[in-house]
Design a protein around this motif. Structure first.
Motif, short mmCIF file in Angstrom:
data_model
loop_
_atom_site.label_atom_id
_atom_site.label_comp_id
_atom_site.label_asym_id
_atom_site.label_seq_id
_atom_site.Cartn_x
_atom_site.Cartn_y
_atom_site.Cartn_z
N VAL A 228 -29.42 -41.07 26.24
CA VAL A 228 -28.53 -42.18 26.54
C VAL A 228 -27.60 -41.84 27.69
CG1 VAL A 228 -26.73 -43.66 25.61
CG2 VAL A 228 -28.66 -42.97 24.18
N THR A 229 -26.96 -40.67 27.59
CA THR A 229 -25.95 -40.34 28.60
C THR A 229 -26.58 -40.14 29.97
OG1 THR A 229 -26.12 -38.09 27.77
CG2 THR A 229 -24.20 -39.36 27.09
N SER A 230 -27.77 -39.60 30.03
CA SER A 230 -28.36 -39.36 31.35
C SER A 230 -28.79 -40.67 32.00
CB SER A 230 -29.56 -38.42 31.24
OG SER A 230 -30.60 -39.06 30.55
N MET A 231 -29.15 -41.65 31.20
CA MET A 231 -29.63 -42.90 31.79
C MET A 231 -28.52 -43.90 32.03
SD MET A 231 -33.25 -43.46 29.89
CE MET A 231 -33.79 -44.77 30.96
N LEU A 232 -27.42 -43.78 31.31
CA LEU A 232 -26.42 -44.84 31.37
C LEU A 232 -25.16 -44.45 32.15
CD1 LEU A 232 -26.49 -46.56 27.88
CD2 LEU A 232 -27.60 -47.23 30.00
N LEU A 233 -25.09 -43.20 32.64
CA LEU A 233 -23.84 -42.80 33.30
C LEU A 233 -24.04 -42.46 34.76
CD1 LEU A 233 -22.20 -40.63 30.51
CD2 LEU A 233 -21.45 -42.87 31.35
N THR A 234 -23.04 -42.79 35.58
CA THR A 234 -23.08 -42.39 36.99
C THR A 234 -22.75 -40.91 37.11
OG1 THR A 234 -20.78 -42.98 37.18
CG2 THR A 234 -22.36 -44.64 37.84
N GLN A 235 -22.97 -40.36 38.29
CA GLN A 235 -22.70 -38.93 38.51
C GLN A 235 -21.32 -38.49 38.05
OE1 GLN A 235 -23.83 -35.90 40.46
NE2 GLN A 235 -25.57 -36.55 39.25
N GLU A 236 -20.29 -39.22 38.50
CA GLU A 236 -18.93 -38.75 38.21
C GLU A 236 -18.53 -38.97 36.75
OE1 GLU A 236 -18.59 -42.57 40.59
OE2 GLU A 236 -19.83 -40.79 40.48
N ASN A 237 -19.25 -39.87 36.07
CA ASN A 237 -18.93 -40.10 34.66
C ASN A 237 -19.78 -39.27 33.71
OD1 ASN A 237 -16.86 -41.81 35.04
ND2 ASN A 237 -18.06 -43.69 34.86
N GLN A 238 -20.61 -38.40 34.26
CA GLN A 238 -21.56 -37.68 33.42
C GLN A 238 -20.89 -36.78 32.38
OE1 GLN A 238 -24.32 -35.78 35.97
NE2 GLN A 238 -25.96 -37.19 35.43
N THR A 239 -21.53 -36.68 31.23
CA THR A 239 -21.07 -35.75 30.20
C THR A 239 -21.76 -34.41 30.41
OG1 THR A 239 -22.76 -36.59 28.74
CG2 THR A 239 -20.58 -37.54 28.50
N MET A 240 -21.46 -33.45 29.55
CA MET A 240 -21.90 -32.08 29.79
C MET A 240 -23.42 -31.92 29.83
SD MET A 240 -19.22 -29.56 27.94
CE MET A 240 -19.37 -30.07 26.30
N VAL A 241 -24.10 -32.49 28.85
CA VAL A 241 -25.53 -32.22 28.75
C VAL A 241 -26.30 -32.70 29.99
CG1 VAL A 241 -27.62 -32.59 27.39
CG2 VAL A 241 -25.46 -32.09 26.26
N PRO A 242 -26.14 -33.95 30.42
CA PRO A 242 -26.84 -34.35 31.66
C PRO A 242 -26.35 -33.58 32.87
CG PRO A 242 -25.47 -36.15 30.82
CD PRO A 242 -25.47 -35.09 29.79
N LYS A 243 -25.11 -33.17 32.88
CA LYS A 243 -24.58 -32.39 33.99
C LYS A 243 -25.33 -31.06 34.09
CE LYS A 243 -21.01 -32.07 36.95
NZ LYS A 243 -20.69 -33.14 37.93
N ILE A 244 -25.47 -30.42 32.94
CA ILE A 244 -26.19 -29.15 32.92
C ILE A 244 -27.62 -29.35 33.41
CG2 ILE A 244 -27.12 -27.37 31.40
CD1 ILE A 244 -24.58 -27.83 29.67
N ALA A 245 -28.22 -30.44 32.93
CA ALA A 245 -29.59 -30.73 33.35
C ALA A 245 -29.66 -30.92 34.86
CB ALA A 245 -30.09 -31.98 32.63
N SER A 246 -28.64 -31.54 35.43
CA SER A 246 -28.67 -31.77 36.87
C SER A 246 -28.51 -30.47 37.64
CB SER A 246 -27.60 -32.78 37.28
OG SER A 246 -26.33 -32.17 37.29
N PHE A 247 -27.77 -29.51 37.09
CA PHE A 247 -27.70 -28.17 37.72
C PHE A 247 -29.09 -27.56 37.77
CE2 PHE A 247 -23.16 -27.28 36.04
CZ PHE A 247 -22.65 -28.09 37.02
#
Ligand SMILES: Nc1ncnc2c1ncn2[C@@H]1O[C@H](COP(=O)(O)OP(=O)(O)OP(=O)(O)O)[C@@H](O)[C@H]1O
Ligand SMILES: [Mg+2]
Lengths: 293, 351
Positions: A228-247
């Protein structure tokens, strides 16, 4: 002070302990390995030459002059502004837990105490929604969210996560409420409480372990969610898990992967604190003595 | 005025009727006991008075208010639950104080009221314990203490003594009686223990299968049972009931004939008499039959016969002895007999 019945034959004991030990190592090793590795440079932790480098930190010493480096953490937290993701995660999880528990306790109580047939069907429907893969729900949401122009914001994600989590909280709290005898509500009401006062003053204090347990599960769902968080949030609003994935997704840049490793370790901290803090609350059997035998 | 009036109160669970057409006026300050076998609807009646169960039809009046649609809290009653319903997360002290706290009794008075109630039910040593750490009897006393801590318009007590030992039961019984006398609070009390009913009640309501069988003082119920159910339920042993036929003031059954009954009825009747009213005689008794069994009760000996299909008991002096099978005569004068219509079970006019 062990009594006879509790004493077990030696081979069985060894087997049990051996099993626990193996399980502990399997479970704890990846974590310890990551923790250790997060203080190395990428060339060590993802070494092509020799995996022992990750232990000894040969390249780390070459590059930084010491066996441990905080470069990964610095990069993740300062350069990549991981703290923003932490704040976002905090907002999302706290909101999801609070909303889920509020609706869940009230709804679960109502379902547990109403004698109507439809409660069963509501719960079955809840179970079905819970069983569906999250991604089926999310893909359906995308278009309307774009059109309504609410895509990318935290509240939207919170609502979706609550919707996904609610069936489970409702179900779980419902069964906790069922285990509390109706006599408690009834004495409270005769003693002068309204329905809601009975719920607040008598039932919830008894239910507390159930609420904490359910809250913990809700927390974990929101905290660990990726779909949910990876599909529904913009870059700056990202939570930790999708952020880590983007790293992890941007391996080209040197040392970016180590940001992910450092971030992963950072993300695990709160979980330990949480479980340690609430483990005393997660006990049952508090209703003992409420009613006859 | 805490007068309680039930008008044609009925409770149905689907097709099953738990309480049917219950009508009763309970006077201010009266101690009313509901007595009946298990499952006869005593608790259901109580719960309807308390407002915990909706009334299917009929009206409940508390003083001059019709309370059918009032919440339990607005009915100003206190209740001892059959299953106690204690708050497991609170200590005994907090449990007893809870009604005061919820009803906003000034904090300064709360402590004294709790202590007075705790003393009454002899719980002062246990005030700091949680209910889980109490025995069944102690829990029951907490429930009782919580009910008597404030002065409601009506007390409802659902078998509040069922888990106490014999000695405590007698003393708590006396306490409840005394308490009700002092507080002068209308009380409805459920029990299936006859002794409790007899000793406590101003009036007893005998129920069976959801219907009132008889309402009366304990003496009325004992001496003038309204039907065969009450006759067979009240007393220990219950009244002897023998089916037979009545003609011209003479009752005949297999092995038994009683003359001189002052009644105009005739046909199939059931004759009843109490074991302690009949006597063993040497000769001229209405029963002359072999002894079926003899039980030594301590204060008396109980002789039983088998007459027709029924077991008939007669009380004899405590030193009376007879062998089983020995022919013994018992005198059953017409004056001690009760007559009931066999078909309807109803009591027939003066016997
Ligand atoms: N929720 C319910 N649904 C269907 N039947 C019920 C329900 N509650 C009670 N009953 C029935 O109503 C009848 C009266 O029950 P009640 O609890 O009033 O009995 P009681 O006289 O208090 O018995 P006891 O002395 O055993 O406590 C019983 O036959 C019971 O089976
Ligand atoms: Mg009952």
């Amino acid at each position: 002070m062990k009594n006879r019945a509790e004493r077990q034959p030696l081979p069985l004991m060894l087997l049990c302990w051996g099993f626990v030990l193996i399980w502990l190592i399997t479970a704890a090793f990846p974590f310890l390995w990551t923790l250790w590795g997060s203080f190395k440079v990428e060339a060590d932790f993802f070494s092509y030459a020799d995996w022992m480098n990750a232990v000894t930190g040969t390249r780390t010493i070459q590059q930084t002059g010491s066996a441990f480096t905080g470069a990964g953490y610095e990069g993740a937290w300062v350069e990549q502004r991981f703290w923003l993701a932490v704040i976002n995660t905090a907002i999302v999880t706290v909101c999801v837990v609070v909303i889920s528990l509020t609706i869940g306790t009230l709804g679960g109580y109502a379902l547990a105490r109403s004698g109507f047939r439809y409660t069963f069907w509501i719960l079955i429907a809840a179970l079905i929604f819970r069983a569906m893969p999250h991604v089926t729900l999310v893909s359906g949401y995308l278009l309307p969210f774009f059109q309504l122009n609410i895509w990318g914001y935290l509240p939207t994600t919170i609502i979706v996560l609550v919707a996904i989590n609610q069936p489970f909280t409702l179900w779980m709290l419902h069964s906790f409420f069922l285990s509390i005898p109706k006599d408690l509500d009834e004495s409270a009401m005769v003693d002068g409480c309204t329905r809601f006062q009975a719920f607040r003053l008598v039932i919830i204090p008894v239910m507390w372990p159930g609420v904490v347990t359910t809250g913990l599960f809700s927390f974990l769902l929101a905290y660990n969610d990726f779909t949910v968080t990876s599909m529904l949030l913009t870059q700056e609003n990202q939570t930790m898990v999708p952020k880590i994935a983007s790293f992890l997704g941007t391996v080209q840049a040197e040392n970016k992967v180590m940001y992910a490793v450092a971030a992963v370790v950072s993300a695990m901290g709160p979980l330990f604190v949480l479980v340690l803090f609430f483990q005393r609350q997660i006990v049952s059997g508090l209703t003992a003595g409420a009613v006859k035998g | 005025m805490a007068q309680l009036r039930l008008v044609n109160v009925t409770k149905a669970y689907g097709d099953y009727v738990g309480v049917r057409g219950f009508s009763l006026d309970i006077k201010d300050q009266e101690f009313l006991v509901l007595l009946g076998p298990s499952g006869c609807g005593k608790s259901t009646t109580m719960r309807m008075i308390a407002g915990l169960e909706d009334v299917t039809s009929g009206e409940i009046w508390l003083g001059d208010r019709m309370v059918n649609n009032l919440e339990p809290k607005d009915r100003d009653i206190s209740m001892v639950f059959q299953s106690y319903g204690l708050y497991p997360n609170m200590t005994v002290y907090e449990n007893i104080r809870f009604p005061l706290k919820v009803r906003r009794v000034p904090a300064a008075q709360q402590h004294d009221m709790v202590m007075r109630a705790a003393q009454m039910v002899e719980l002062t040593e246990y005030l700091d314990r949680r209910p889980a750490a109490l025995s069944g009897g102690q829990r029951q006393r907490v429930a009782l203490g919580r009910a008597i801590v404030r002065k409601p318009t009506v007390f409802l007590m659902d078998e509040p003594l069922s888990n106490l030992d014999a000695k405590l039961r007698v003393s708590t019984r006396a306490q409840i009686k005394n308490l009700q006398h002092t507080l002068k609070t209308t009380t409805v009390y459920v029990t299936h223990d006859q002794i409790e009913a007899m000793t406590l009640a101003d009036r007893v309501v005998v129920m069976n299968r959801g219907e009132i069988q008889q309402v009366g003082t304990p003496t009325d119920i004992y001496d003038m049972p309204a039907n065969t159910f009450v006759a067979g339920f009240i007393g220990s042993p219950a009244m002897n009931l023998i089916e037979g036929t009545l003609a011209n003031g003479s009752f005949t059954a297999e092995g038994l004939r009683i003359d001189g009954l002052t009644t105009a009825h005739s046909g199939n009747v059931t004759l009843g008499f109490r074991a302690e009213d009949a006597t063993i005689t040497r000769q001229g008794g209405q029963i002359a039959a072999p002894v079926y069994s003899i039980e030594l009760l301590g204060e008396a000996s109980m002789i039983s016969y088998r007459i027709g299909g029924a077991l008939v008991s007669v009380k004899a002096a405590k030193d009376y002895r007879a062998a089983i099978g020995e022919i013994v005569e018992a005198s059953i004068p017409a004056g001690i007999c009760h007559l009931f219509d066999t078909a309807s079970g109803k009591r027939l006019g003066a016997a």
